[in-house]
Design a protein around this motif. Structure first.
Motif, short mmCIF file in Angstrom:
data_model
loop_
_atom_site.label_atom_id
_atom_site.label_comp_id
_atom_site.label_asym_id
_atom_site.label_seq_id
_atom_site.Cartn_x
_atom_site.Cartn_y
_atom_site.Cartn_z
N LEU A 160 0.85 -1.20 0.00
CA LEU A 160 0.00 0.00 0.00
C LEU A 160 0.88 1.24 0.00
O LEU A 160 1.82 1.35 0.81
N PHE A 161 0.60 2.18 -0.90
CA PHE A 161 1.37 3.41 -1.03
C PHE A 161 0.60 4.58 -0.39
O PHE A 161 -0.58 4.45 -0.07
N PRO A 162 1.25 5.74 -0.23
CA PRO A 162 0.55 6.92 0.32
C PRO A 162 -0.64 7.32 -0.54
O PRO A 162 -0.66 7.13 -1.76
N GLY A 163 -1.63 7.93 0.11
CA GLY A 163 -2.84 8.33 -0.58
C GLY A 163 -2.74 9.67 -1.30
O GLY A 163 -3.61 10.01 -2.09
N THR A 164 -1.68 10.43 -1.01
CA THR A 164 -1.47 11.73 -1.66
C THR A 164 -0.02 11.85 -2.10
O THR A 164 0.85 11.10 -1.63
N ILE A 165 0.25 12.80 -2.98
CA ILE A 165 1.61 12.97 -3.52
C ILE A 165 2.49 13.67 -2.49
O ILE A 165 2.15 14.75 -1.99
N PRO A 166 3.64 13.09 -2.14
CA PRO A 166 4.55 13.76 -1.20
C PRO A 166 5.12 15.04 -1.79
O PRO A 166 5.43 15.11 -2.98
N SER A 167 5.26 16.06 -0.93
CA SER A 167 5.83 17.34 -1.35
C SER A 167 6.63 17.88 -0.17
O SER A 167 6.14 17.90 0.96
N PRO A 168 7.87 18.32 -0.39
CA PRO A 168 8.72 18.71 0.74
C PRO A 168 8.16 19.85 1.59
O PRO A 168 8.41 19.89 2.79
N ARG A 169 7.41 20.76 0.97
CA ARG A 169 6.91 21.90 1.75
C ARG A 169 5.47 21.72 2.21
O ARG A 169 5.10 22.13 3.31
N ASN A 170 4.65 21.11 1.39
CA ASN A 170 3.23 21.06 1.72
C ASN A 170 2.74 19.71 2.22
O ASN A 170 1.68 19.62 2.85
N ASN A 171 3.49 18.63 1.90
CA ASN A 171 3.01 17.29 2.26
C ASN A 171 4.21 16.36 2.46
O ASN A 171 4.41 15.41 1.71
N PRO A 172 5.05 16.65 3.47
CA PRO A 172 6.33 15.95 3.57
C PRO A 172 6.24 14.49 4.00
O PRO A 172 7.18 13.71 3.75
N ASN A 173 5.16 14.09 4.62
CA ASN A 173 5.08 12.71 5.11
C ASN A 173 3.63 12.21 5.02
O ASN A 173 2.97 11.99 6.04
N PRO A 174 3.13 12.02 3.79
CA PRO A 174 1.72 11.63 3.64
C PRO A 174 1.44 10.26 4.23
O PRO A 174 2.29 9.37 4.23
N ALA A 175 0.21 10.10 4.71
CA ALA A 175 -0.19 8.85 5.35
C ALA A 175 -0.35 7.74 4.31
O ALA A 175 -0.81 7.97 3.19
N VAL A 176 0.04 6.54 4.71
CA VAL A 176 -0.17 5.36 3.87
C VAL A 176 -1.65 5.01 3.87
O VAL A 176 -2.32 5.08 4.91
N GLN A 177 -2.16 4.62 2.71
CA GLN A 177 -3.57 4.29 2.62
C GLN A 177 -3.89 3.01 3.41
O GLN A 177 -3.05 2.14 3.58
N LYS A 178 -5.12 2.91 3.83
CA LYS A 178 -5.62 1.68 4.42
C LYS A 178 -6.05 0.73 3.31
O LYS A 178 -6.39 1.17 2.20
N LEU A 179 -6.09 -0.55 3.62
CA LEU A 179 -6.46 -1.53 2.60
C LEU A 179 -7.84 -1.23 2.01
O LEU A 179 -8.05 -1.33 0.80
N GLU A 180 -8.76 -0.83 2.86
CA GLU A 180 -10.12 -0.57 2.38
C GLU A 180 -10.20 0.66 1.48
O GLU A 180 -11.22 0.89 0.81
N ASP A 181 -9.12 1.47 1.45
CA ASP A 181 -9.10 2.65 0.58
C ASP A 181 -8.79 2.29 -0.88
O ASP A 181 -9.02 3.10 -1.78
N VAL A 182 -8.21 1.13 -1.11
CA VAL A 182 -7.82 0.72 -2.47
C VAL A 182 -8.63 -0.54 -2.81
O VAL A 182 -8.26 -1.65 -2.42
N GLY A 183 -9.72 -0.33 -3.53
CA GLY A 183 -10.71 -1.39 -3.72
C GLY A 183 -10.18 -2.65 -4.35
O GLY A 183 -10.52 -3.76 -3.92
#
Length: 286
Positions: free
Chosen positions: A209-232
């Motif tokens: 499972l990969f992060p649910g949003t695109i990582p960005s050093p200034r705005n999104n430095p450590n995005p959360a990993v998706q839950k299994l139920e998020d990826v059908g």
């Protein structure tokens, strides 16, 4: 710790491949009678040309991959885990579209062993609600741990961050899983977990499972990993083929600036434990 995937390359297989390669290199002239002395045979290019021809034929063959995926998707559809699926066609840069039971669309891209530059050649179609890469590695001599880490850290993380391409997850699963070429610890002491499907006898798939949003050093430095139920599609596959919760892999990409360079730290966790983590490393794009 370095356990990107539960299975690992058999060191005895490596030794046997090395031994057989040496035999081929030194005794190939004995395998066919071309009427050439030994030196002329090796000078002729017959040996090198034959090796390159076999390599090309193995690499170019999609038939066996498509047969395998067809068995898997048909089984999922027949048992009500997905609604429908179609091949995307040669004009697209993904291979399959799957209609999930909630009518959402999952696009799937097939890749090989993940250690080549073509791993990043794909495109998330605009109509897809999720985009998944599926590694089908036909090379019996490949090292799964090296290849999975190469694919996730060196290639996917760079592509996701630099190209802002959202990839929801990765499947590592093919017909060599659970065979003598690639023994699977999931089946150790648990033969009841073997999935018999057409000509195949398989362990449950390895799902990342990969992060649910695109990582960005200034705005999104450590995005959360998706839950299994998020990826059908991954959720459907896990349930259909009996995957266990502690076998799921969570992949995080943490990004930061180091001077003028963007650096990322990749981490794979399984069963709540870190199985492999990188140092902060710059993204190099050729």
């Amino acid at each position: 710790m370095s356990e990107e995937i539960p299975c690992k390359k058999d060191p005895l297989l490596t030794k046997r491949i090395e031994e057989f390669s040496e035999t081929l290199k030194t005794r190939a002239h004995e395998l066919a009678d071309f009427g050439l002395p030994e030196k002329d045979f090796y000078d002729s290019g017959i040996f090198e040309g034959s090796i390159q021809r076999i390599r090309g034929q193995i690499s170019a063959s999609m038939g066996q991959k498509k047969t395998f995926v067809k068995h898997i998707l048909n089984h999922m559809q027949d048992h009500g885990f997905i609604k429908d699926w179609v091949e995307a066609g040669n004009a697209n840069r993904h291979d399959y579209s799957v209609v999930l039971n909630n009518e959402k669309i999952a696009a799937i891209e097939l890749k090989g062993c993940l250690d080549g530059n073509n791993t990043n050649i794909s495109a998330r179609p605009p109509h897809a609600h999720e985009f998944v890469v599926w590694s089908v590695c036909q090379n019996k001599g490949a090292d799964p741990r090296h290849n999975v880490w190469s694919g996730i850290h060196t290639r996917f993380s760079a592509d996701i961050i630099a190209e802002e391409k959202k990839v929801d997850g990765l499947i590592v699963w093919d017909w060599l899983c659970g065979t003598a070429a690639r023994t699977c610890p999931k089946l150790t002491g648990a033969p009841e977990r073997i999935i018999e499907l057409g000509p195949y006898k398989l362990p449950p798939p390895c799902i990342y499972l990969f992060p649910g949003t695109i990582p960005s050093p200034r705005n999104n430095p450590n995005p959360a990993v998706q839950k299994l139920e998020d990826v059908g599609f991954l959720n459907a596959m896990q349930k259909c083929f009996g995957g266990a919760a502690d076998e799921l892999n969570e992949v995080s990409f943490k990004v930061a600036m180091d001077g003028v360079e963007v650096v990322r730290t990749t981490e794979i966790k399984r069963g709540g434990e870190v199985k492999r983590a990188s140092r902060p490393t710059p993204i190099r794009r050729s």
